[in-house]
Design a protein around this motif. Structure first.
Motif, PDB file in Angstrom:
ATOM      1  N   LEU A   5       0.830  -1.200   0.000  1.00  0.00           N
ATOM      2  CA  LEU A   5       0.000   0.000   0.000  1.00  0.00           C
ATOM      3  C   LEU A   5       0.866   1.253   0.000  1.00  0.00           C
ATOM      4  O   LEU A   5       1.752   1.411   0.843  1.00  0.00           O
ATOM      5  N   GLY A   6       0.613   2.159  -0.933  1.00  0.00           N
ATOM      6  CA  GLY A   6       1.340   3.417  -0.993  1.00  0.00           C
ATOM      7  C   GLY A   6       1.026   4.301   0.202  1.00  0.00           C
ATOM      8  O   GLY A   6      -0.147   4.458   0.581  1.00  0.00           O
ATOM      9  N   TYR A   7       2.051   4.891   0.784  1.00  0.00           N
ATOM     10  CA  TYR A   7       1.896   5.718   1.980  1.00  0.00           C
ATOM     11  C   TYR A   7       0.930   6.873   1.752  1.00  0.00           C
ATOM     12  O   TYR A   7       0.147   7.239   2.634  1.00  0.00           O
ATOM     13  N   ALA A   8       0.955   7.454   0.556  1.00  0.00           N
ATOM     14  CA  ALA A   8       0.182   8.667   0.280  1.00  0.00           C
ATOM     15  C   ALA A   8      -1.142   8.396  -0.420  1.00  0.00           C
ATOM     16  O   ALA A   8      -1.815   9.346  -0.829  1.00  0.00           O
ATOM     17  N   ASP A   9      -1.548   7.154  -0.541  1.00  0.00           N
ATOM     18  CA  ASP A   9      -2.738   6.841  -1.324  1.00  0.00           C
ATOM     19  C   ASP A   9      -4.020   6.796  -0.507  1.00  0.00           C
ATOM     20  O   ASP A   9      -5.104   6.626  -1.068  1.00  0.00           O
ATOM     21  N   ILE A  10      -3.924   6.948   0.812  1.00  0.00           N
ATOM     22  CA  ILE A  10      -5.119   6.927   1.647  1.00  0.00           C
ATOM     23  C   ILE A  10      -5.401   8.334   2.158  1.00  0.00           C
ATOM     24  O   ILE A  10      -4.496   9.152   2.328  1.00  0.00           O
ATOM     25  N   GLY A  11      -6.659   8.608   2.401  1.00  0.00           N
ATOM     26  CA  GLY A  11      -7.047   9.944   2.814  1.00  0.00           C
ATOM     27  C   GLY A  11      -6.386  10.412   4.090  1.00  0.00           C
ATOM     28  O   GLY A  11      -6.062  11.595   4.236  1.00  0.00           O
ATOM     29  N   ALA A  12      -6.179   9.499   5.042  1.00  0.00           N
ATOM     30  CA  ALA A  12      -5.560   9.862   6.319  1.00  0.00           C
ATOM     31  C   ALA A  12      -4.148  10.399   6.143  1.00  0.00           C
ATOM     32  O   ALA A  12      -3.624  11.091   7.019  1.00  0.00           O
ATOM     33  N   HIS A  13      -3.516  10.093   4.994  1.00  0.00           N
ATOM     34  CA  HIS A  13      -2.179  10.594   4.699  1.00  0.00           C
ATOM     35  C   HIS A  13      -2.190  11.589   3.543  1.00  0.00           C
ATOM     36  O   HIS A  13      -1.162  11.830   2.910  1.00  0.00           O
ATOM     37  N   GLY A  14      -3.358  12.119   3.245  1.00  0.00           N
ATOM     38  CA  GLY A  14      -3.446  13.151   2.228  1.00  0.00           C
ATOM     39  C   GLY A  14      -3.860  12.686   0.848  1.00  0.00           C
ATOM     40  O   GLY A  14      -3.958  13.505  -0.077  1.00  0.00           O
ATOM     41  N   GLY A  15      -4.112  11.388   0.674  1.00  0.00           N
ATOM     42  CA  GLY A  15      -4.515  10.886  -0.628  1.00  0.00           C
ATOM     43  C   GLY A  15      -5.891  11.392  -1.021  1.00  0.00           C
ATOM     44  O   GLY A  15      -6.815  11.403  -0.208  1.00  0.00           O
ATOM     45  N   PRO A  24     -17.218  -5.173  20.253  1.00  0.00           N
ATOM     46  CA  PRO A  24     -16.633  -3.865  20.582  1.00  0.00           C
ATOM     47  C   PRO A  24     -15.298  -3.949  21.303  1.00  0.00           C
ATOM     48  O   PRO A  24     -14.488  -3.023  21.184  1.00  0.00           O
ATOM     49  N   ASP A  25     -15.059  -5.039  22.045  1.00  0.00           N
ATOM     50  CA  ASP A  25     -13.792  -5.165  22.772  1.00  0.00           C
ATOM     51  C   ASP A  25     -12.766  -5.875  21.894  1.00  0.00           C
ATOM     52  O   ASP A  25     -12.402  -7.029  22.121  1.00  0.00           O
ATOM     53  N   THR A  26     -12.330  -5.169  20.867  1.00  0.00           N
ATOM     54  CA  THR A  26     -11.367  -5.731  19.919  1.00  0.00           C
ATOM     55  C   THR A  26     -10.215  -4.752  19.735  1.00  0.00           C
ATOM     56  O   THR A  26     -10.426  -3.587  19.406  1.00  0.00           O
ATOM     57  N   LEU A  27      -9.021  -5.239  19.953  1.00  0.00           N
ATOM     58  CA  LEU A  27      -7.796  -4.488  19.702  1.00  0.00           C
ATOM     59  C   LEU A  27      -7.431  -4.689  18.241  1.00  0.00           C
ATOM     60  O   LEU A  27      -7.217  -5.823  17.798  1.00  0.00           O
ATOM     61  N   VAL A  28      -7.368  -3.593  17.477  1.00  0.00           N
ATOM     62  CA  VAL A  28      -7.158  -3.672  16.031  1.00  0.00           C
ATOM     63  C   VAL A  28      -5.831  -3.007  15.669  1.00  0.00           C
ATOM     64  O   VAL A  28      -5.554  -1.880  16.082  1.00  0.00           O
ATOM     65  N   PHE A  29      -5.027  -3.727  14.896  1.00  0.00           N
ATOM     66  CA  PHE A  29      -3.819  -3.173  14.286  1.00  0.00           C
ATOM     67  C   PHE A  29      -4.012  -3.180  12.770  1.00  0.00           C
ATOM     68  O   PHE A  29      -4.504  -4.163  12.214  1.00  0.00           O
ATOM     69  N   PHE A  30      -3.592  -2.108  12.127  1.00  0.00           N
ATOM     70  CA  PHE A  30      -3.590  -2.064  10.668  1.00  0.00           C
ATOM     71  C   PHE A  30      -2.249  -1.529  10.206  1.00  0.00           C
ATOM     72  O   PHE A  30      -1.762  -0.507  10.721  1.00  0.00           O
ATOM     73  N   PHE A  31      -1.649  -2.200   9.224  1.00  0.00           N
ATOM     74  CA  PHE A  31      -0.423  -1.691   8.616  1.00  0.00           C
ATOM     75  C   PHE A  31      -0.263  -2.293   7.221  1.00  0.00           C
ATOM     76  O   PHE A  31      -0.955  -3.243   6.857  1.00  0.00           O
ATOM     77  N   SER A  32       0.642  -1.706   6.448  1.00  0.00           N
ATOM     78  CA  SER A  32       1.033  -2.289   5.163  1.00  0.00           C
ATOM     79  C   SER A  32       2.342  -3.035   5.358  1.00  0.00           C
ATOM     80  O   SER A  32       3.195  -2.608   6.137  1.00  0.00           O
ATOM     81  N   ASP A  33       2.510  -4.144   4.645  1.00  0.00           N
ATOM     82  CA  ASP A  33       3.702  -4.970   4.865  1.00  0.00           C
ATOM     83  C   ASP A  33       4.988  -4.300   4.408  1.00  0.00           C
ATOM     84  O   ASP A  33       6.081  -4.666   4.835  1.00  0.00           O
ATOM     85  N   ASN A  34       4.884  -3.320   3.532  1.00  0.00           N
ATOM     86  CA  ASN A  34       6.017  -2.495   3.093  1.00  0.00           C
ATOM     87  C   ASN A  34       5.435  -1.336   2.311  1.00  0.00           C
ATOM     88  O   ASN A  34       4.209  -1.202   2.192  1.00  0.00           O
ATOM     89  N   GLY A  35       6.307  -0.477   1.796  1.00  0.00           N
ATOM     90  CA  GLY A  35       5.821   0.663   1.045  1.00  0.00           C
ATOM     91  C   GLY A  35       5.266   0.283  -0.312  1.00  0.00           C
ATOM     92  O   GLY A  35       5.373  -0.860  -0.767  1.00  0.00           O
ATOM     93  N   GLY A  36       4.672   1.258  -0.967  1.00  0.00           N
ATOM     94  CA  GLY A  36       4.147   1.042  -2.304  1.00  0.00           C
ATOM     95  C   GLY A  36       5.250   0.782  -3.307  1.00  0.00           C
ATOM     96  O   GLY A  36       6.392   1.221  -3.134  1.00  0.00           O
ATOM     97  N   SER A  37       4.899   0.065  -4.367  1.00  0.00           N
ATOM     98  CA  SER A  37       5.861  -0.277  -5.412  1.00  0.00           C
ATOM     99  C   SER A  37       5.619   0.641  -6.602  1.00  0.00           C
ATOM    100  O   SER A  37       4.881   0.298  -7.533  1.00  0.00           O
TER     101      SER A  37
END
Length: 472
Positions: free
Chosen positions: A34-44, A266-279
């Motif tokens: 996933l590209g760092y800048a492709d999501i709205g939270a990062h300005g995409g 509702p009692d769920t601990l959630v982690f989200f990440f991309s495995d590496n940067g965009g290609s």
């Protein structure tokens, strides 16, 4: 029975029925390339990602969130074990070598092993990429259930009448349930989400751990018919259109997941990440047009664009929503944080740290004194604001040598300060060398893109034979 004794018995029964510290569900969602800048939270802004943005806003967005490698399989090995994968030789994707030895080494315990032993139902849905034979299969590594594919990439548009294929690092129409090959129609992103919702719904009597590893937005850039109309007409590059369609499908699925969590878990601990940067470099293996701006570099490099990724942690009622956390954190931290949240016993040798007291403000110091990376000839270390990196140019196959950047003022790694701060370069080099002294040589070679010492790959046809459904 006298009243005191009766009261004691009643309190004991109540304690057994309602434990003092219930274990939360734990969900780890991993996007692929996933590209760092492709999501709205990062300005995409090219396509809306409202559900990913809402997930980021529901908890804490880690602005300096790192993976342990700029490539798929070693990055996942670091997260799964809570250790730098170079400690046990999992430096590259497991594509070249003896299949019985390719994959997450069998002496390493995974987060699934740890949580399973603590009473969790465990499942992997989606991409594994940690080995192919029976001993390396997810259900041999702590997961009760598995629905997904074993290798590095997979097609999205499934056809149950198609002939299963394996070529290079990708498979086609080779989705497994457990150890059995399935014949399926559909879109993998949707199917993985369906399976995730089913797993949650079937496990209401015990806590569950779900590792949901989407193949989106990795190649192939296949466009589902239902998503075509939502790709902006202004985007004319076919590769970019394919990428954006995969991102739209991923965001839709995040919305389905978070709605289910809010309603029933509702009692769920959630982690989200991309495995590496965009290609985003062309030509490059798995080129997907991902944009990492303002970061420099891409998948496969130890520049920020290869290892600094979207990274969110959400736990309603436990972690404050709408916050950012700026100190560097790592996917190494997911296992120890999950142990702290669940009461599971941490395995020996963890290199990550429990992030909860840091995220809650109970500890103000950074979680890590430093973070370091080795990926073949590429090296990096971050300590505080400083990043020292030796990166490989994937086209010219040349090394940059040590470069020094101040990430507080130069997140894009454009102003090399190595010549003006030789003492700092020497200090950080010594720290990297000390860290590296505890690594071991890679246990297999990667592709030439990863490792210039790699031998030629065996013919794809010969590898395909070793990984046909009959051998699973």
């Amino acid at each position: 029975m006298k009243w005191p004794a009766l009261l004691t018995s009643f309190c004991l029964a109540l304690a057994l029925t309602f434990p003092a510290s219930a274990q939360p569900n734990i969900l780890v969602i991993v996007a692929d390339d996933l590209g760092y800048a492709d999501i709205g939270a990062h300005g995409g802004k090219e396509v809306p990602t409202p559900h990913l943005d809402a997930l980021a806003a529901s908890g804490i967005r880690c602005t300096s969130g790192y993976v342990t490698a700029p490539y798929c399989s070693p990055s996942r090995a670091g997260f799964l074990t809570g250790k730098s994968q170079t400690r046990f030789g999992h430096e590259f994707n497991p594509h070249v070598g003896d299949e019985a030895k390719l994959g997450l080494p069998l002496d390493q315990r995974t987060i699934a092993n740890v949580l399973h032993d603590s009473g969790y139902a465990t499942s992997l849905i989606g991409k594994w990429h940690q080995g192919f034979d029976a001993a390396h299969h997810p259900q041999s590594r702590g997961f009760d259930e598995f629905f997904g594919f074993l290798v590095g990439g997979h097609n999205y548009l499934l056809h149950k009448d198609a002939e299963p294929e394996f070529g290079s690092a990708h498979s086609h129409d080779m989705i497994y349930r457990g150890r059995e090959l399935q014949k399926l129609d559909g879109y993998t992103t949707d199917l993985f989400t369906d399976e995730a919702l089913s797993f949650m719904g079937r496990n209401t009597k015990q806590p569950w751990f779900l590792y949901l590893a989407y193949n989106a937005v990795h190649t192939p850039l296949e466009v589902a018919e239902k998503l075509k109309s939502r790709i902006p007409a202004s985007v004319t590059d076919e590769n970019r259109r394919g990428y954006l369609s995969l991102l739209l499908g991923l965001d839709d699925s995040i919305g389905r997941l978070t709605a289910e969590l809010k309603a029933n878990h509702p009692d769920t601990l959630v982690f989200f990440f991309s495995d590496n940067g965009g290609s985003g470099r062309k030509p490059f293996f798995a080129y997907n047009t991902g944009i990492n701006t303002p970061l420099r570099g891409d998948k496969g490099q130890t520049l920020e664009g290869g290892i600094r990724v979207p990274f969110f942690i959400s736990w309603p009622g436990k972690l404050q929503a709408g916050k950012t956390y700026d100190h560097p954190v790592s996917t190494l931290d997911i296992l120890p944080t999950s142990c702290a949240a669940s009461g599971a016993k941490p395995p020996a040798g963890l290199e990550g740290t429990d992030l909860l007291p840091h995220l809650k403000g109970e500890k103000t110091e950074p979680p890590h004194d430093m973070l370091a990376w080795r990926f073949g000839p590429q090296k990096a270390i971050r300590r505080g604001q400083w990043k020292l990196v030796d990166v490989r140019d994937m086209e010219t196959k040349t090394q940059s040598g040590w470069q020094l950047y101040d990430l507080t003022t130069d997140i894009g790694e454009t102003h090399n300060l190595a010549s003006t701060k030789p003492d700092l370069v020497a200090d950080l080099t010594a720290a990297w060398n000390e860290w590296n002294s505890r690594n071991i040589p890679p246990q297999w070679h990667g592709s030439p893109n990863e490792d210039p010492t790699a031998p030629p790959k065996p013919a794809a046809k010969a590898k395909a034979k070793a990984r046909t459904p009959a051998n699973k």
